[in-house]
Design an enzyme around this catalytic site. Sequence first.
Site, PDB file in Angstrom:
ATOM      1  N   GLU A   1       0.854  -1.194   0.000  1.00 16.83           N
ATOM      2  CA  GLU A   1       0.000   0.000   0.000  1.00 16.83           C
ATOM      3  C   GLU A   1       0.890   1.245   0.000  1.00 16.83           C
TER       4      GLU A   1
ATOM      5  N   SER B   1       7.583  -2.266   3.041  1.00 20.66           N
ATOM      6  CA  SER B   1       8.351  -3.293   3.764  1.00 20.66           C
ATOM      7  C   SER B   1       7.551  -3.876   4.922  1.00 20.66           C
TER       8      SER B   1
ATOM      9  N   ASN C   1       7.543 -16.395  -0.937  1.00 23.95           N
ATOM     10  CA  ASN C   1       8.649 -17.365  -0.981  1.00 23.95           C
ATOM     11  C   ASN C   1       8.813 -17.925  -2.389  1.00 23.95           C
TER      12      ASN C   1
ATOM     13  N   ARG D   1      10.138 -15.058  -4.683  1.00 26.55           N
ATOM     14  CA  ARG D   1      11.526 -14.678  -4.368  1.00 26.55           C
ATOM     15  C   ARG D   1      12.493 -15.746  -4.856  1.00 26.55           C
TER      16      ARG D   1
ATOM     17  N   GLU E   1       9.559  -7.437  -3.775  1.00 27.92           N
ATOM     18  CA  GLU E   1       9.614  -8.769  -3.124  1.00 27.92           C
ATOM     19  C   GLU E   1      10.515  -8.736  -1.895  1.00 27.92           C
TER      20      GLU E   1
ATOM     21  N   ASP F   1      17.751  -4.853   2.129  1.00 33.19           N
ATOM     22  CA  ASP F   1      17.976  -4.770   3.586  1.00 33.19           C
ATOM     23  C   ASP F   1      16.937  -5.551   4.379  1.00 33.19           C
TER      24      ASP F   1
HETATM   25  P1  TGC Z   1       6.228 -11.780  11.133  1.00 34.25           P
HETATM   26  O1  TGC Z   1       5.657 -11.515  12.488  1.00 34.25           O
HETATM   27  O2  TGC Z   1       7.675 -12.109  11.006  1.00 34.25           O
HETATM   28  O3  TGC Z   1       5.412 -12.993  10.462  1.00 34.25           O
HETATM   29  C1  TGC Z   1       3.987 -13.006  10.455  1.00 34.25           C
HETATM   30  C2  TGC Z   1       3.558 -14.447  10.173  1.00 34.25           C
HETATM   31  O4  TGC Z   1       4.042 -14.855   8.893  1.00 34.25           O
HETATM   32  C3  TGC Z   1       4.946 -15.966   9.033  1.00 34.25           C
HETATM   33  N1  TGC Z   1       6.039 -15.735   8.082  1.00 34.25           N
HETATM   34  C4  TGC Z   1       6.169 -16.454   6.964  1.00 34.25           C
HETATM   35  N2  TGC Z   1       5.475 -17.513   6.496  1.00 34.25           N
HETATM   36  C5  TGC Z   1       5.858 -18.020   5.318  1.00 34.25           C
HETATM   37  N3  TGC Z   1       6.881 -17.521   4.609  1.00 34.25           N
HETATM   38  C6  TGC Z   1       7.604 -16.464   5.037  1.00 34.25           C
HETATM   39  N4  TGC Z   1       8.597 -15.973   4.301  1.00 34.25           N
HETATM   40  C7  TGC Z   1       7.256 -15.881   6.277  1.00 34.25           C
HETATM   41  N5  TGC Z   1       7.720 -14.837   6.994  1.00 34.25           N
HETATM   42  C8  TGC Z   1       6.972 -14.767   8.085  1.00 34.25           C
HETATM   43  C9  TGC Z   1       5.401 -15.918  10.478  1.00 34.25           C
HETATM   44  O5  TGC Z   1       5.813 -17.192  10.930  1.00 34.25           O
HETATM   45  C10 TGC Z   1       4.135 -15.463  11.163  1.00 34.25           C
HETATM   46  O6  TGC Z   1       3.244 -16.564  11.191  1.00 34.25           O
HETATM   47  P2  TGC Z   1       2.194 -16.744  12.427  1.00 34.25           P
HETATM   48  O7  TGC Z   1       1.529 -18.045  12.151  1.00 34.25           O
HETATM   49  O8  TGC Z   1       3.025 -16.723  13.680  1.00 34.25           O
HETATM   50  O9  TGC Z   1       1.284 -15.572  12.344  1.00 34.25           O
HETATM   51  O10 TGC Z   1       5.847 -10.582  10.181  1.00 34.25           O
HETATM   52  P3  TGC Z   1       6.284  -9.056  10.247  1.00 34.25           P
HETATM   53  O11 TGC Z   1       5.052  -8.227  10.124  1.00 34.25           O
HETATM   54  O12 TGC Z   1       7.167  -8.799  11.422  1.00 34.25           O
HETATM   55  O13 TGC Z   1       7.107  -8.886   8.879  1.00 34.25           O
HETATM   56  C11 TGC Z   1       8.379  -9.317   8.734  1.00 34.25           C
HETATM   57  C12 TGC Z   1       8.990  -8.930   7.348  1.00 34.25           C
HETATM   58  C13 TGC Z   1       9.596  -7.558   7.402  1.00 34.25           C
HETATM   59  C14 TGC Z   1      10.075  -9.931   7.070  1.00 34.25           C
HETATM   60  C15 TGC Z   1       7.931  -8.961   6.236  1.00 34.25           C
HETATM   61  O14 TGC Z   1       6.993  -8.048   6.458  1.00 34.25           O
HETATM   62  C16 TGC Z   1       8.475  -8.801   4.845  1.00 34.25           C
HETATM   63  O15 TGC Z   1       8.896  -9.773   4.216  1.00 34.25           O
HETATM   64  N6  TGC Z   1       8.435  -7.556   4.259  1.00 34.25           N
HETATM   65  C17 TGC Z   1       8.738  -7.354   2.846  1.00 34.25           C
HETATM   66  C18 TGC Z   1       7.457  -7.122   2.079  1.00 34.25           C
HETATM   67  C19 TGC Z   1       7.493  -7.693   0.688  1.00 34.25           C
HETATM   68  O16 TGC Z   1       8.309  -8.512   0.340  1.00 34.25           O
HETATM   69  N7  TGC Z   1       6.524  -7.288  -0.112  1.00 34.25           N
HETATM   70  C20 TGC Z   1       6.408  -7.843  -1.446  1.00 34.25           C
HETATM   71  C21 TGC Z   1       5.157  -7.360  -2.118  1.00 34.25           C
HETATM   72  S1  TGC Z   1       4.776  -8.244  -3.587  1.00 34.25           S
HETATM   73  C22 TGC Z   1       5.890  -7.737  -4.710  1.00 34.25           C
HETATM   74  O17 TGC Z   1       6.783  -6.998  -4.467  1.00 34.25           O
HETATM   75  C23 TGC Z   1       5.705  -8.314  -6.070  1.00 34.25           C
HETATM   76  S2  TGC Z   1       6.849  -7.801  -7.223  1.00 34.25           S
HETATM   77  C24 TGC Z   1       6.454  -8.937  -8.378  1.00 34.25           C
HETATM   78  C25 TGC Z   1       7.172  -8.833  -9.649  1.00 34.25           C
HETATM   79  O18 TGC Z   1       6.864  -7.924 -10.461  1.00 34.25           O
HETATM   80  O19 TGC Z   1       8.000  -9.765  -9.941  1.00 34.25           O
HETATM   81  P1  FAD Z   2       9.938   1.188   2.039  1.00 32.35           P
HETATM   82  O1  FAD Z   2       9.365   0.053   2.805  1.00 32.35           O
HETATM   83  O2  FAD Z   2       9.424   2.548   2.351  1.00 32.35           O
HETATM   84  O3  FAD Z   2      11.518   1.159   2.200  1.00 32.35           O
HETATM   85  C1  FAD Z   2      12.333   2.294   1.877  1.00 32.35           C
HETATM   86  C2  FAD Z   2      13.753   2.022   2.407  1.00 32.35           C
HETATM   87  O4  FAD Z   2      13.699   1.828   3.818  1.00 32.35           O
HETATM   88  C3  FAD Z   2      14.395   0.750   1.842  1.00 32.35           C
HETATM   89  O5  FAD Z   2      15.760   0.956   1.654  1.00 32.35           O
HETATM   90  C4  FAD Z   2      14.182  -0.278   2.950  1.00 32.35           C
HETATM   91  O6  FAD Z   2      15.155  -1.320   2.943  1.00 32.35           O
HETATM   92  C5  FAD Z   2      14.316   0.596   4.175  1.00 32.35           C
HETATM   93  N1  FAD Z   2      13.643   0.018   5.350  1.00 32.35           N
HETATM   94  C6  FAD Z   2      12.317  -0.207   5.527  1.00 32.35           C
HETATM   95  N2  FAD Z   2      12.083  -0.773   6.723  1.00 32.35           N
HETATM   96  C7  FAD Z   2      13.296  -0.932   7.310  1.00 32.35           C
HETATM   97  C8  FAD Z   2      13.742  -1.487   8.540  1.00 32.35           C
HETATM   98  N3  FAD Z   2      12.883  -2.015   9.433  1.00 32.35           N
HETATM   99  N4  FAD Z   2      15.061  -1.497   8.806  1.00 32.35           N
HETATM  100  C9  FAD Z   2      15.960  -0.991   7.905  1.00 32.35           C
HETATM  101  N5  FAD Z   2      15.605  -0.461   6.715  1.00 32.35           N
HETATM  102  C10 FAD Z   2      14.288  -0.434   6.427  1.00 32.35           C
HETATM  103  N6  FAD Z   2       3.908  -4.894  -4.417  1.00 32.35           N
HETATM  104  C11 FAD Z   2       2.831  -5.729  -4.499  1.00 32.35           C
HETATM  105  O7  FAD Z   2       2.124  -5.958  -3.515  1.00 32.35           O
HETATM  106  N7  FAD Z   2       2.508  -6.330  -5.687  1.00 32.35           N
HETATM  107  C12 FAD Z   2       3.218  -6.131  -6.805  1.00 32.35           C
HETATM  108  O8  FAD Z   2       2.897  -6.703  -7.864  1.00 32.35           O
HETATM  109  C13 FAD Z   2       4.352  -5.252  -6.751  1.00 32.35           C
HETATM  110  N8  FAD Z   2       5.053  -4.980  -7.897  1.00 32.35           N
HETATM  111  C14 FAD Z   2       6.036  -4.027  -7.854  1.00 32.35           C
HETATM  112  C15 FAD Z   2       6.644  -3.614  -9.050  1.00 32.35           C
HETATM  113  C16 FAD Z   2       7.599  -2.614  -9.035  1.00 32.35           C
HETATM  114  C17 FAD Z   2       8.206  -2.160 -10.332  1.00 32.35           C
HETATM  115  C18 FAD Z   2       8.035  -2.052  -7.810  1.00 32.35           C
HETATM  116  C19 FAD Z   2       9.109  -0.999  -7.780  1.00 32.35           C
HETATM  117  C20 FAD Z   2       7.426  -2.434  -6.617  1.00 32.35           C
HETATM  118  C21 FAD Z   2       6.424  -3.415  -6.631  1.00 32.35           C
HETATM  119  N9  FAD Z   2       5.743  -3.789  -5.461  1.00 32.35           N
HETATM  120  C22 FAD Z   2       4.671  -4.644  -5.507  1.00 32.35           C
HETATM  121  C23 FAD Z   2       6.039  -3.106  -4.199  1.00 32.35           C
HETATM  122  C24 FAD Z   2       7.302  -3.595  -3.505  1.00 32.35           C
HETATM  123  O9  FAD Z   2       7.104  -4.848  -2.930  1.00 32.35           O
HETATM  124  C25 FAD Z   2       7.699  -2.552  -2.462  1.00 32.35           C
HETATM  125  O10 FAD Z   2       8.185  -1.424  -3.183  1.00 32.35           O
HETATM  126  C26 FAD Z   2       8.763  -3.050  -1.511  1.00 32.35           C
HETATM  127  O11 FAD Z   2       8.237  -4.044  -0.638  1.00 32.35           O
HETATM  128  C27 FAD Z   2       9.374  -1.918  -0.671  1.00 32.35           C
HETATM  129  O12 FAD Z   2       8.397  -1.095  -0.132  1.00 32.35           O
HETATM  130  P2  FAD Z   2       8.490   0.510  -0.310  1.00 32.35           P
HETATM  131  O13 FAD Z   2       8.730   0.809  -1.734  1.00 32.35           O
HETATM  132  O14 FAD Z   2       7.293   1.093   0.344  1.00 32.35           O
HETATM  133  O15 FAD Z   2       9.795   0.921   0.468  1.00 32.35           O
END
Ligand code: TGC
Ligand code: FAD
Length: 388
Positions: A137, A142, A244, A247, A367, A371
């Site tokens: 959102e 993150s 997972n 990634r 994804e 960091d």
């Molecule tokens: P946390 O308290 O650690 O975990 C909450 C619950 O989730 C479980 N869990 C997992 N389960 C499966 N796989 C994983 N990798 C998991 N990580 C955590 C955990 O065990 C717990 O379960 P339960 O049963 O106890 O409730 O969660 P948190 O809120 O503290 O978050 C931790 C953190 C920072 C690692 C997480 O929020 C995170 O990974 N942030 C990054 C966000 C992200 O990757 N967004 C991606 C959006 S999609 C996208 O970017 C698509 S791009 C696609 C493209 O174009 O290719």
């Molecule tokens: P932020 O979370 O605001 O992070 C900004 C900076 O702060 C980063 O350097 C980060 O590492 C750092 N930071 C944040 N928290 C911490 C911490 N606790 N400690 C230290 N450093 C920290 N999302 C979807 O849901 N679906 C999609 O299909 C999708 N497609 C995407 C396609 C593109 C081209 C892009 C650019 C993004 C897409 N995303 C999608 C979103 C993407 O997953 C997010 O951009 C990403 O998770 C990072 O969030 P943010 O951009 O809000 O950065």
Amino acid sequence: MKPFEAPDFFRIDDLLTSEEKEIRNTVRTFVNKEVLPIIADYFQQGNFPSQLISLMGEMGLLGATISGYDCAGLNPLAYGLIMQELERGDSGIRSFVSVQGALCMYPIWRYGTDKQKQWYLPKMAKGELIGCFGLTEPDFGSNPGGMRTTARKDGSHYILNGNKMWITNGSISHLAIIWAKNENNEVVGFIVDRSLSGFQVRDIDKKFSLRASVTSEIILEDCRVPVDHQLQVVGLKGPFSCLNEARYGIAWGAIGAASACYHEAVEYSKTRIQFDKPIASYQLVQAKLANMLNEITKAQLLVYRLGRLKDAGQATHQQISLAKMNNVSMALQVARTCRDILGANGITLEYQTGRHLLNLESVNTYEGTEDIHRLIVGSAITGIEAFR
Ligand code: TGC
Ligand code: FAD
């Protein structure tokens, strides 16, 4: 330029089955024939080459690890090789396939009802229906656990309200996997048909990265979703389990982008004459090439091992984080070094390196940022979470 030769300094090919190699080679040919001749123009124009979708569907590249439902049922190694080859073409093409397969088909397969699987998966495997994944959102990237999108039950429907940002495939999708919080503040997921009223999409323009990919904002305003479109999972582990899968594919894909840049820089350095000699003959240039091959080789070994662990059901999400962190960061460094070796030519779209470099800036962020994965690995080492 000499045709592409993938770096394979440690003969990892010898570790692949003949079927895995055949799949890899088929996708490599597809990328040479269908992607590389057009991709720079699409990147420049800021368009996604949607004519490739049905071709990739016919080849079984969409939802390739799913068994049944007209999907290919491939092992994780073969899937990884597909991602590697597609991203050698362009990160935007790999992104499309990641989102369709790992982020949309996978949750339907894992958390959907039989009826949902039967209806959606075969059509999505063919590319007749396209999906997107709405987790991020505007104020929660993150930290998706803070999301504000809500799902309030109203009889036979849930009413969804909220904004999803940076959504790949958004405006070309027929359905969205939307994650929202219910009245108990629990994260729940829905298959939301794009045609529902209250569902709006706006494209995000003026990107310098992933220009051959669609990135959108989704606005949900009193969007009424039938209760039987809810996925059968509660909590953040729902979306994280999909991440997972995606990634893992990105960790492979990054090697494809790095290999494309590396090949281009090696060939360029052998033919570019400065001070009366090819630049490849200078020690500083050779050091750059050697360091890049070193990093690519380590990344290849990492995903090879990860793939076999995944096949045995033993890969942890922390291992996947380490691989995504290392390999994308590696690819970004490789692309920057190759851009340097190409000199001024490296800033034009006549060469692939600049496009990969710009794309990889997004891949390093989405994804989970580099960091965030470092912190996931840090938490695995110490047992202490340092996100908050
Ligand atoms: P946390 O308290 O650690 O975990 C909450 C619950 O989730 C479980 N869990 C997992 N389960 C499966 N796989 C994983 N990798 C998991 N990580 C955590 C955990 O065990 C717990 O379960 P339960 O049963 O106890 O409730 O969660 P948190 O809120 O503290 O978050 C931790 C953190 C920072 C690692 C997480 O929020 C995170 O990974 N942030 C990054 C966000 C992200 O990757 N967004 C991606 C959006 S999609 C996208 O970017 C698509 S791009 C696609 C493209 O174009 O290719
Ligand atoms: P932020 O979370 O605001 O992070 C900004 C900076 O702060 C980063 O350097 C980060 O590492 C750092 N930071 C944040 N928290 C911490 C911490 N606790 N400690 C230290 N450093 C920290 N999302 C979807 O849901 N679906 C999609 O299909 C999708 N497609 C995407 C396609 C593109 C081209 C892009 C650019 C993004 C897409 N995303 C999608 C979103 C993407 O997953 C997010 O951009 C990403 O998770 C990072 O969030 P943010 O951009 O809000 O950065």
